[in-house]
Motif scaffolding. Sequence first.
Motif, PDB file in Angstrom:
ATOM      1  N   GLN A  50      11.849   7.699  -1.960  1.00 22.11           N
ATOM      2  CA  GLN A  50      11.654   8.995  -1.769  1.00 22.11           C
ATOM      3  C   GLN A  50      13.325   9.598  -1.787  1.00 22.11           C
ATOM      4  OE1 GLN A  50      10.665   9.751   2.531  1.00 22.11           O
ATOM      5  NE2 GLN A  50      11.686  11.673   2.424  1.00 22.11           N
ATOM      6  N   MET A  51      14.163   9.069  -1.090  1.00 24.23           N
ATOM      7  CA  MET A  51      15.459   9.645  -1.122  1.00 24.23           C
ATOM      8  C   MET A  51      16.150   9.389  -2.482  1.00 24.23           C
ATOM      9  SD  MET A  51      15.283  11.060   1.519  1.00 24.23           S
ATOM     10  CE  MET A  51      16.984  11.952   1.396  1.00 24.23           C
ATOM     11  N   MET A  52      15.665   8.231  -3.067  1.00 25.90           N
ATOM     12  CA  MET A  52      16.463   8.192  -4.305  1.00 25.90           C
ATOM     13  C   MET A  52      16.343   9.359  -5.218  1.00 25.90           C
ATOM     14  SD  MET A  52      18.873   5.868  -4.208  1.00 25.90           S
ATOM     15  CE  MET A  52      18.909   6.369  -2.495  1.00 25.90           C
ATOM     16  N   VAL A  53      14.815   9.622  -5.386  1.00 29.71           N
ATOM     17  CA  VAL A  53      14.496  10.655  -6.485  1.00 29.71           C
ATOM     18  C   VAL A  53      14.784  12.005  -5.996  1.00 29.71           C
ATOM     19  CG1 VAL A  53      11.966  11.045  -5.385  1.00 29.71           C
ATOM     20  CG2 VAL A  53      12.513  11.267  -7.696  1.00 29.71           C
ATOM     21  N   LEU A  54      14.860  12.214  -4.582  1.00 29.36           N
ATOM     22  CA  LEU A  54      15.235  13.604  -4.358  1.00 29.36           C
ATOM     23  C   LEU A  54      16.578  13.770  -4.573  1.00 29.36           C
ATOM     24  CD1 LEU A  54      12.913  14.243  -1.168  1.00 29.36           C
ATOM     25  CD2 LEU A  54      12.586  15.202  -3.180  1.00 29.36           C
ATOM     26  N   CYS A  55      17.461  12.989  -3.965  1.00 26.18           N
ATOM     27  CA  CYS A  55      18.913  12.942  -3.986  1.00 26.18           C
ATOM     28  C   CYS A  55      19.470  13.117  -5.581  1.00 26.18           C
ATOM     29  CB  CYS A  55      19.615  11.620  -3.331  1.00 26.18           C
ATOM     30  SG  CYS A  55      19.514  11.743  -1.644  1.00 26.18           S
ATOM     31  N   LEU A  58       0.881  -1.173  -0.097  1.00 25.61           N
ATOM     32  CA  LEU A  58      -0.017   0.123   0.065  1.00 25.61           C
ATOM     33  C   LEU A  58       0.827   1.348  -0.006  1.00 25.61           C
ATOM     34  CD1 LEU A  58      -2.873   1.402   0.420  1.00 25.61           C
ATOM     35  CD2 LEU A  58      -2.343   1.283   2.762  1.00 25.61           C
ATOM     36  N   PHE A  59       1.876   1.133   0.780  1.00 26.13           N
ATOM     37  CA  PHE A  59       2.876   2.474   0.872  1.00 26.13           C
ATOM     38  C   PHE A  59       3.549   2.594  -0.483  1.00 26.13           C
ATOM     39  CE2 PHE A  59       6.269   5.142   2.410  1.00 26.13           C
ATOM     40  CZ  PHE A  59       5.593   5.745   3.506  1.00 26.13           C
ATOM     41  N   GLY A  60       3.684   1.440  -1.011  1.00 24.52           N
ATOM     42  CA  GLY A  60       4.500   1.546  -2.428  1.00 24.52           C
ATOM     43  C   GLY A  60       3.529   2.032  -3.430  1.00 24.52           C
ATOM     44  N   TYR A  61       2.260   1.911  -3.433  1.00 29.61           N
ATOM     45  CA  TYR A  61       1.267   2.562  -4.201  1.00 29.61           C
ATOM     46  C   TYR A  61       0.994   3.975  -4.205  1.00 29.61           C
ATOM     47  CZ  TYR A  61      -3.323   3.741  -6.181  1.00 29.61           C
ATOM     48  OH  TYR A  61      -4.230   4.253  -6.745  1.00 29.61           O
ATOM     49  N   PHE A  62       1.138   4.239  -2.787  1.00 34.49           N
ATOM     50  CA  PHE A  62       1.087   5.785  -2.655  1.00 34.49           C
ATOM     51  C   PHE A  62       2.354   6.457  -3.205  1.00 34.49           C
ATOM     52  CE2 PHE A  62      -1.492   4.845   1.778  1.00 34.49           C
ATOM     53  CZ  PHE A  62      -2.466   4.926   0.868  1.00 34.49           C
ATOM     54  N   GLN A  63       3.511   5.752  -3.052  1.00 34.10           N
ATOM     55  CA  GLN A  63       4.688   6.525  -3.769  1.00 34.10           C
ATOM     56  C   GLN A  63       4.681   6.501  -4.945  1.00 34.10           C
ATOM     57  OE1 GLN A  63       7.534   4.053  -1.373  1.00 34.10           O
ATOM     58  NE2 GLN A  63       8.065   5.535  -0.095  1.00 34.10           N
ATOM     59  N   ALA A 106      13.216   5.873 -10.006  1.00 34.02           N
ATOM     60  CA  ALA A 106      13.703   7.119  -9.429  1.00 34.02           C
ATOM     61  C   ALA A 106      14.673   7.956 -10.109  1.00 34.02           C
ATOM     62  CB  ALA A 106      14.149   7.052  -7.838  1.00 34.02           C
ATOM     63  N   MET A 107      15.371   7.255 -10.969  1.00 35.04           N
ATOM     64  CA  MET A 107      16.376   7.800 -11.922  1.00 35.04           C
ATOM     65  C   MET A 107      15.674   8.496 -13.051  1.00 35.04           C
ATOM     66  SD  MET A 107      19.294   4.864 -12.108  1.00 35.04           S
ATOM     67  CE  MET A 107      20.114   5.651 -13.254  1.00 35.04           C
ATOM     68  N   PHE A 108      14.791   7.954 -13.570  1.00 33.27           N
ATOM     69  CA  PHE A 108      13.805   8.662 -14.508  1.00 33.27           C
ATOM     70  C   PHE A 108      13.206   9.870 -13.863  1.00 33.27           C
ATOM     71  CE2 PHE A 108      14.828   4.820 -17.054  1.00 33.27           C
ATOM     72  CZ  PHE A 108      15.123   5.478 -18.403  1.00 33.27           C
ATOM     73  N   SER A 126       4.256  10.941   1.643  1.00 33.08           N
ATOM     74  CA  SER A 126       5.198   9.847   1.252  1.00 33.08           C
ATOM     75  C   SER A 126       6.579  10.126   0.807  1.00 33.08           C
ATOM     76  CB  SER A 126       4.528   8.737   0.234  1.00 33.08           C
ATOM     77  OG  SER A 126       4.343   9.282  -1.074  1.00 33.08           O
ATOM     78  N   MET A 127       6.866  11.197   0.062  1.00 33.08           N
ATOM     79  CA  MET A 127       8.099  11.674  -0.392  1.00 33.08           C
ATOM     80  C   MET A 127       8.652  12.725   0.618  1.00 33.08           C
ATOM     81  SD  MET A 127       8.788  10.446  -3.287  1.00 33.08           S
ATOM     82  CE  MET A 127       8.136   8.754  -2.818  1.00 33.08           C
ATOM     83  N   GLY A 128       8.040  12.889   1.738  1.00 34.15           N
ATOM     84  CA  GLY A 128       8.492  13.906   2.788  1.00 34.15           C
ATOM     85  C   GLY A 128       8.396  15.211   2.402  1.00 34.15           C
ATOM     86  N   ILE A 129       7.543  15.510   1.343  1.00 35.27           N
ATOM     87  CA  ILE A 129       6.964  16.930   0.788  1.00 35.27           C
ATOM     88  C   ILE A 129       5.847  17.242   1.767  1.00 35.27           C
ATOM     89  CG2 ILE A 129       6.604  18.360  -0.947  1.00 35.27           C
ATOM     90  CD1 ILE A 129       9.236  16.789  -1.223  1.00 35.27           C
ATOM     91  N   ILE A 130       6.440  17.848   2.975  1.00 39.04           N
ATOM     92  CA  ILE A 130       5.359  18.242   4.098  1.00 39.04           C
ATOM     93  C   ILE A 130       5.767  19.742   4.544  1.00 39.04           C
ATOM     94  CG2 ILE A 130       3.979  17.434   6.150  1.00 39.04           C
ATOM     95  CD1 ILE A 130       5.080  14.827   6.048  1.00 39.04           C
ATOM     96  N   HIS A 131       4.869  20.585   4.652  1.00 41.44           N
ATOM     97  CA  HIS A 131       5.287  21.928   5.033  1.00 41.44           C
ATOM     98  C   HIS A 131       5.150  21.944   6.470  1.00 41.44           C
ATOM     99  CE1 HIS A 131       5.526  26.378   5.153  1.00 41.44           C
ATOM    100  NE2 HIS A 131       4.526  26.188   6.106  1.00 41.44           N
TER     101      HIS A 131
END
Length: 733
Positions: A394-399, A207-212, A487-489, A238-243
């Motif tokens: 999350q961290m792969m795409v952001l990094c 489920l968490f993977g679906y959200f991501q 995440a690379m793409f 789920s990507m840590g994008i929280i204000h």
Amino acid sequence: MLLSSLWKASFLAAALPFASAERVVSSTSLNPCLANSGFSASLFMVALTPNNRTLSFDIEGVSTISGKVNAEIELIVYGYSALTQELDPCDAENKDLISLCPMTASTIKLKSNLNDISPEIMSKIPGIAYTVPDLDATVRIRIRNATSNDVIACVEAEMSNSHSVDQKAVAWITAVIAGLGLVASAITSGLGHSNTAAHVAANAMSLFGYFQAQAFIGMTAVPLPPIVAAWTQNFQWSMGIIHVTFLQKMATWYQRATGGTPTTYLSTLSNMSIDVQKVKRGLEMPVRHLNRLMGRSNAATTDLQESSRVVLHGIDRVGFKANIETTNIFFTGYAFFIIFIVLVVILVIAFKFMLEGLVKAGKMKSDKFVDFRNGWQTVLKGIMFRVILIGFPQMMVLCLWELTQRDSAGEVVLAIFTLVSMISILGWAASKVIRIAQRSITMHKNPAYILYSDPVALNKWGFLYVQFKAAAYYFIGPVLLHMLVKAMFVGLAQKNGTVQAVALVLIEAGLLIAVAVLVPYMDKKTNGFNIAIAAVNFLSSIFLLMFTEVFNQPGIVTGVMGVVFFIYNAVFALVLLLMVLVSSGFALFTKNPDTRYQPMRDDRGSFIKSQTQLTTELDALGATARGEGKGTQPYNQSRSGLEDDDSMSQTSVEHQRQLAAKEGHYSEHYQPAPPRSPGFANQAQGQVPSGPPSYYGRSSPAPSGRAGSLRNEQNFRAANNSSPWQRGAGYDH
């Protein structure tokens, strides 16, 4: 007056605060739709309120047009041209536009409130403009030379209302239910219901993977329909994008302290136009994106000086919609990942000491959570690995994205360190699981033998393989590779949404085929759960490809597909949430939740040491397989090779097997030794065991809590010559 009002309403760019109960249609930006357009706006705000029939606007722009002009106004709703009207500023009926007849090359400033708009004009606006969430409507204006009729300027305004599917309540509900599934699996595992814990954890992780995956779609540079962009925004947590206000201040401080220059988009909305990229529909030119060839930290000031209009797409768009400065996106995601790790560590330690306190106070039986209490450090290591696995996409795409943005030297260093460390950790863990399974196959002809019989291996590395059947232990490799390539793409191809869409179609198709053909998960229900998720993700990637408009489909097709995307994903997410919520409820509030699940065909339950009430011959043989028979030595982790990086050679493995057979460790048919009761050594000396058995740091007890004898074991074997465990381990007799 109608034409005058529509023409002015199309020039607007900032949102005004409105009460949620009031019907309002507003615009937040004015976008050029023609190369070298003769008009551009630096500030554009307009709002139409039907209840009191008022239109307010505030426009600041620059015109390079001189002479008499005519205008054509077009209203586009979900790709359908609902209204087209010609407008002559020199017409006597258009008194508000008389200053534009003729137009002059100069700065234009218009600010006014038009009251008492005629009911005839208001009736021409469709009712869905006020009620449908995330309205996909555009007012486009083409300005033509009155003499030659050539188009000399083109601008368009995206209209919206106060309704949206982007709701904080949705984000909170999805986050809480996903977290509840993980917590429920941990609690049921501590209570000894390993089968239930494995199922609930597998479903919660899927489920968490679906959200991501939904969040990834929102992060692509593809121009998304408004309702799709709003829906995917619900899962950016789920990507840590929280204000969080204080975190934004910390991110800005850190960036400045490490040599970066933060953007100020959110603080300059009153004097510049910020546009989030949306669907292109037959524009005279593609919308030009903000130049990112230089590092953003160095180019931000230059960009703002050279252009008063900024178009944000992809990850920048996601951050801006979350009220986060684009230069703070990486640090925000990184900070929440670290906070999550620290919080989990604190909660695990607090839970351990709480259990010990309850036992000492007599509020809880001493045999509850015994495995966790005695081996909590090993369990904590396994939980940390699981947290890293959750945060890996999350961290792969952001990094990777940060390496292309270079917000500051310090953030680039954090990105590289995180990237290398997480890939190394999970790569090492996956290779460790594969080596353990291969060793188990070599020694015992069954990968489940060591993977589930050793409690340290199970608690530390089990997060990578318990969701799969024993024979598919290797499937964690393709899963991690799928996450990394995806995440690379998403992170590296932010300049080309079409490339991202095509790549996601191929990546999701590959995973769907692999899951459907190999069916690697533990049982039919879990396989069905994950195949359904893979199928929906693949379908979403196809929709994403359609949103790029590479097929040049009519605009109404794209608009309708955006609504369909939202509907089927909303229904599917609701079904998944209910399934995880129900399974978590059964796990927490049912006395014996394992009865809801059939035993695994890989016989893992016979090897798991935490089960102390096993009575079948299969379980007795499993105890012997773990080295608990007569003449065996106490279990030693260093001897097993599970913690060491050394691998046994084929010769040494065969030698140990022959030696074990000679010494009576096991015969050709794995003759079991008499089981021993917990605390056997103490009882031999007339002592009573002081507490429940522990499986960490000593020889494991027999799988049965009752006092057994060799005679009973042999009688049971005589009545049951065919051993299902032998068949499961690969022995045919």
